[in-house]
Design an enzyme around this catalytic site. Structure first.
Site, PDB file in Angstrom:
ATOM      1  N   ASP A 159       0.848  -1.195   0.000  1.00  0.00           N
ATOM      2  CA  ASP A 159       0.000   0.000   0.000  1.00  0.00           C
ATOM      3  C   ASP A 159       0.888   1.250   0.000  1.00  0.00           C
ATOM      4  OD1 ASP A 159      -2.416  -1.686   0.517  1.00  0.00           O
ATOM      5  OD2 ASP A 159      -1.302  -2.086   2.345  1.00  0.00           O
ATOM      6  N   HIS A 187      -4.655  -3.527   6.381  1.00  0.00           N
ATOM      7  CA  HIS A 187      -4.458  -3.783   4.950  1.00  0.00           C
ATOM      8  C   HIS A 187      -5.819  -4.219   4.392  1.00  0.00           C
ATOM      9  CE1 HIS A 187      -2.829  -4.969   1.145  1.00  0.00           C
ATOM     10  NE2 HIS A 187      -3.211  -6.207   1.313  1.00  0.00           N
TER      11      HIS A 187
HETATM   12  P1  NAD Z   1      -1.377 -18.382  -4.354  1.00  0.00           P
HETATM   13  O1  NAD Z   1      -2.684 -19.092  -4.228  1.00  0.00           O
HETATM   14  O2  NAD Z   1      -0.774 -18.217  -5.700  1.00  0.00           O
HETATM   15  O3  NAD Z   1      -0.300 -19.107  -3.447  1.00  0.00           O
HETATM   16  C1  NAD Z   1      -0.561 -19.462  -2.129  1.00  0.00           C
HETATM   17  C2  NAD Z   1       0.215 -20.725  -1.851  1.00  0.00           C
HETATM   18  O4  NAD Z   1       0.081 -21.002  -0.464  1.00  0.00           O
HETATM   19  C3  NAD Z   1      -0.325 -21.950  -2.609  1.00  0.00           C
HETATM   20  O5  NAD Z   1       0.741 -22.553  -3.320  1.00  0.00           O
HETATM   21  C4  NAD Z   1      -0.867 -22.857  -1.518  1.00  0.00           C
HETATM   22  O6  NAD Z   1      -0.678 -24.228  -1.795  1.00  0.00           O
HETATM   23  C5  NAD Z   1      -0.014 -22.401  -0.330  1.00  0.00           C
HETATM   24  N1  NAD Z   1      -0.589 -22.706   0.982  1.00  0.00           N
HETATM   25  C6  NAD Z   1      -1.901 -22.737   1.319  1.00  0.00           C
HETATM   26  N2  NAD Z   1      -2.006 -23.111   2.612  1.00  0.00           N
HETATM   27  C7  NAD Z   1      -0.761 -23.308   3.086  1.00  0.00           C
HETATM   28  C8  NAD Z   1      -0.231 -23.726   4.325  1.00  0.00           C
HETATM   29  N3  NAD Z   1      -1.014 -24.024   5.349  1.00  0.00           N
HETATM   30  N4  NAD Z   1       1.111 -23.822   4.446  1.00  0.00           N
HETATM   31  C9  NAD Z   1       1.918 -23.540   3.417  1.00  0.00           C
HETATM   32  N5  NAD Z   1       1.478 -23.153   2.201  1.00  0.00           N
HETATM   33  C10 NAD Z   1       0.154 -23.040   2.039  1.00  0.00           C
HETATM   34  O7  NAD Z   1      -1.532 -16.971  -3.609  1.00  0.00           O
HETATM   35  P2  NAD Z   1      -0.600 -15.679  -3.746  1.00  0.00           P
HETATM   36  O8  NAD Z   1      -1.115 -14.844  -4.847  1.00  0.00           O
HETATM   37  O9  NAD Z   1       0.831 -16.070  -3.716  1.00  0.00           O
HETATM   38  O10 NAD Z   1      -1.016 -14.908  -2.398  1.00  0.00           O
HETATM   39  C11 NAD Z   1      -0.708 -15.467  -1.131  1.00  0.00           C
HETATM   40  C12 NAD Z   1      -1.405 -14.650  -0.040  1.00  0.00           C
HETATM   41  O11 NAD Z   1      -0.873 -13.319  -0.008  1.00  0.00           O
HETATM   42  C13 NAD Z   1      -2.917 -14.461  -0.254  1.00  0.00           C
HETATM   43  O12 NAD Z   1      -3.586 -14.594   0.995  1.00  0.00           O
HETATM   44  C14 NAD Z   1      -3.021 -13.054  -0.794  1.00  0.00           C
HETATM   45  O13 NAD Z   1      -4.309 -12.495  -0.574  1.00  0.00           O
HETATM   46  C15 NAD Z   1      -1.946 -12.385   0.029  1.00  0.00           C
HETATM   47  N6  NAD Z   1      -1.444 -11.088  -0.464  1.00  0.00           N
HETATM   48  C16 NAD Z   1      -1.190 -10.124   0.470  1.00  0.00           C
HETATM   49  C17 NAD Z   1      -0.678  -8.908   0.078  1.00  0.00           C
HETATM   50  C18 NAD Z   1      -0.381  -7.828   1.090  1.00  0.00           C
HETATM   51  O14 NAD Z   1      -0.060  -6.698   0.677  1.00  0.00           O
HETATM   52  N7  NAD Z   1      -0.456  -8.072   2.397  1.00  0.00           N
HETATM   53  C19 NAD Z   1      -0.405  -8.676  -1.266  1.00  0.00           C
HETATM   54  C20 NAD Z   1      -0.678  -9.677  -2.193  1.00  0.00           C
HETATM   55  C21 NAD Z   1      -1.201 -10.883  -1.777  1.00  0.00           C
HETATM   56  C1  LMR Z   2      -3.293  -6.588  -2.585  1.00  0.00           C
HETATM   57  O1  LMR Z   2      -3.414  -5.581  -1.898  1.00  0.00           O
HETATM   58  O2  LMR Z   2      -3.005  -6.545  -3.795  1.00  0.00           O
HETATM   59  C2  LMR Z   2      -3.440  -7.933  -1.932  1.00  0.00           C
HETATM   60  O3  LMR Z   2      -3.828  -7.821  -0.597  1.00  0.00           O
HETATM   61  C3  LMR Z   2      -4.314  -8.853  -2.693  1.00  0.00           C
HETATM   62  C4  LMR Z   2      -5.768  -8.468  -2.564  1.00  0.00           C
HETATM   63  O4  LMR Z   2      -6.579  -9.337  -2.245  1.00  0.00           O
HETATM   64  O5  LMR Z   2      -6.093  -7.307  -2.796  1.00  0.00           O
END
Ligand code: NAD
Ligand code: LMR
Length: 325
Positions: A159, A187
């Site tokens: 962000d 967030h």
């Molecule tokens: P994704 O689905 O591509 O990958 C997630 C991975 O986590 C998968 O490979 C899945 O098998 C694995 N997983 C699920 N449960 C698990 C566990 N208990 N232990 C280990 N691995 C596990 O998702 P992504 O796009 O890489 O996003 C991951 C997370 O990050 C999501 O929750 C997404 O919303 C979050 N995210 C947060 C921010 C932020 O700014 N805070 C930004 C982007 C994404």
């Molecule tokens: C983001 O801010 O891009 C991540 O938290 C993914 C989402 O769900 O928005």
């Protein structure tokens, strides 16, 4: 040769990690003279895909990457690690709020908090990225009673960089000319991107843009950027998230410059009147590896109201997962 440092990354076969792991292995976090060992955690159905990622990591022949441990056991993944990136969790899809993920992902952070408590380095730096990241970090903290809560942070750095980029584009400058933006709170779409302390080339940001742009364009654009990315790309942000993960952990590991800060969600100690015991994003400065909430910033009535809304939302999230605390 320096002693290798062990780094755990969860959700290692997922989309964020397809960018993050390669940057870690290239030395972007700890530098070009620091060997690392990667501990990669996945769930059993994703172990095959993880094998493929590991083949690609090996094919890069990174000079700093001494060893890769692949596992589906959190206790193996976190054993002795000094850094832990908790990325693995379900992402939201079109039409969902991040808080819709709360019940689906919460358990992961209870289990991983316990495992970190049992086997990680006592000085481990944990960054929670999996959504909803603030409350997931709170769950991890509460399940790791033997680790200091200072070991845990959640990510609002994406962000923060989104806000820097919007302001830089508006003012016709490059991002390094922008300082001291703050993301307060959660967030979520409630987050408050604050320009009252931001500077552009040393000038007060709010003296360069009009109020209507700040309130009606800048704030909602940053608040809803994640939603917008999902709408346009069809999947949630990944490479930009990985970039923010590196920026957050680099600042935590190496420190912030005098008078500067980043946005980081940490356990509230009551600063700025935010209830203790919530993981809330504040302006944070880092000295000698210790992250501290920047104190004494003036908060006007407009800002205070937005800080409070975030506090309320985080209390509601905490209430929804109270059985895991
Ligand atoms: P994704 O689905 O591509 O990958 C997630 C991975 O986590 C998968 O490979 C899945 O098998 C694995 N997983 C699920 N449960 C698990 C566990 N208990 N232990 C280990 N691995 C596990 O998702 P992504 O796009 O890489 O996003 C991951 C997370 O990050 C999501 O929750 C997404 O919303 C979050 N995210 C947060 C921010 C932020 O700014 N805070 C930004 C982007 C994404
Ligand atoms: C983001 O801010 O891009 C991540 O938290 C993914 C989402 O769900 O928005």
């Amino acid at each position: 040769m320096k002693r290798p440092i062990s780094i755990a990354v969860t959700g290692a076969a997922g989309q964020i990690n397809y960018s993050l792991l390669f940057r870690l292995a290239a030395g972007e976090l700890l530098g070009a003279d620091q060997p690392i060992i990667l501990h990669l955690l996945e769930i059993p159905p994703a172990m095959k895909a993880l094998e493929g990622v590991v083949m690609e990591l090996n094919d890069c022949a990174y000079p700093l990457l001494q060893k890769i441990v692949m596992t589906d056991d959190p206790k193996v993944a976190f054993d002795g690690v000094e850094y832990a990136f908790l990325v693995g969790a379900k992402p939201r899809s079109h039409g969902m709020l991040r808080s819709d993920l709360l019940q689906q992902n919460a358990e992961i952070f209870a289990i991983q908090g316990k495992a970190l408590n049992d086997v990680a380095s006592r000085d481990v730096k944990v960054l929670v990225t999996g959504n909803p990241s603030n409350t997931n970090a709170l769950i991890a903290i509460n399940n790791a009673p033997d680790l200091s809560s200072d070991c845990f942070t959640a990510m609002t750095m994406l962000d923060h960089t989104r806000a820097v980029s919007q302001l830089a584009q508006k003012c016709g400058v490059i991002s390094k000319q922008i300082n001291n933006i703050i993301i307060w709170g959660n967030h979520s779409c409630m987050q408050y991107p604050d320009l009252h302390h931001a500077r552009v080339n040393g000038f007060e940001a709010l003296s360069l843009v009009d109020d209507a742009w700040f309130v009606d364009e800048f704030i909602p654009t940053v608040q809803h950027r994640g939603t917008e990315i999902i709408k346009v790309r069809g999947q949630s942000s990944a490479a930009s998230a990985a970039n923010a993960v590196i920026a957050h952990m680099r600042a935590w590991a190496h420190g912030t410059a005098d008078g500067e800060w980043l946005s980081m969600a940490v356990l509230s100690d009551g600063s700025y009147g935010i209830e203790e015991g919530l993981v809330y994003s504040f302006p944070v400065a880092v000295t000698n590896g210790k992250a501290s909430i920047v104190q004494g910033l003036e908060i006007n009535r407009f800002s205070l109201e937005r800080l409070r809304r975030n506090e309320t939302e985080l209390k509601e999230e905490r209430q929804a997962i109270r059985h895991l605390l």
